[in-house]
Design a protein around this motif. Structure first.
Motif, PDB file in Angstrom:
ATOM      1  N   LYS A  29       0.835  -1.207   0.000  1.00 41.29           N
ATOM      2  CA  LYS A  29       0.000   0.000   0.000  1.00 41.29           C
ATOM      3  C   LYS A  29       0.866   1.252   0.000  1.00 41.29           C
ATOM      4  CE  LYS A  29      -3.801   2.465   0.737  1.00 41.29           C
ATOM      5  NZ  LYS A  29      -3.901   3.494  -0.282  1.00 41.29           N
ATOM      6  N   TYR A  41      -0.267   5.028 -11.464  1.00 43.89           N
ATOM      7  CA  TYR A  41      -1.386   4.501 -10.689  1.00 43.89           C
ATOM      8  C   TYR A  41      -1.420   2.976 -10.756  1.00 43.89           C
ATOM      9  CZ  TYR A  41      -2.433   9.404 -10.812  1.00 43.89           C
ATOM     10  OH  TYR A  41      -2.320  10.766 -10.689  1.00 43.89           O
ATOM     11  N   CYS A  43      -2.598  -0.016  -8.083  1.00 44.64           N
ATOM     12  CA  CYS A  43      -3.202  -0.275  -6.772  1.00 44.64           C
ATOM     13  C   CYS A  43      -2.412  -1.358  -6.028  1.00 44.64           C
ATOM     14  CB  CYS A  43      -4.664  -0.673  -6.924  1.00 44.64           C
ATOM     15  SG  CYS A  43      -4.929  -2.294  -7.670  1.00 44.64           S
TER      16      CYS A  43
END
Length: 85
Positions: A29, A41, A43
């Motif tokens: 994270k 980007y 995740c």
């Protein structure tokens, strides 16, 4: 024409990304958050899939990973991939 990547492994850098992330003591994270500051980007779940070789990685993502992980791009590739100096 043969494919560079065949079988189940979809990238060459996953293991090195994982090693570099752990060396910096980043969670997946935290790595995702730091990549976002570089306008890359990915995740947390995608980072997991990159590290396990289940996801391909674009050149822009490799550049971002290199920058955030403080590792030269060529060092993200295994020695036998032919990208080492």
């Amino acid at each position: 024409m043969s494919r560079i990547i065949d079988g189940e492994q979809l990238n060459l850098i996953g293991e090195k990304v994982k090693q570099a992330r752990k060396k910096l003591k980043f969670s997946q994270k935290q790595l995702a958050d730091r990549l976002e500051t570089e306008a890359v980007y990915i995740c947390r779940g995608s980072i997991s899939r990159i590290e396990s070789g289940e996801r391909t990685v674009t050149d822009i993502e490799i550049a971002g990973l290199s920058k955030v992980l403080l590792v030269p791009i060529n060092e993200l590739f295994p020695a036998d991939a032919g990208f080492q100096k």
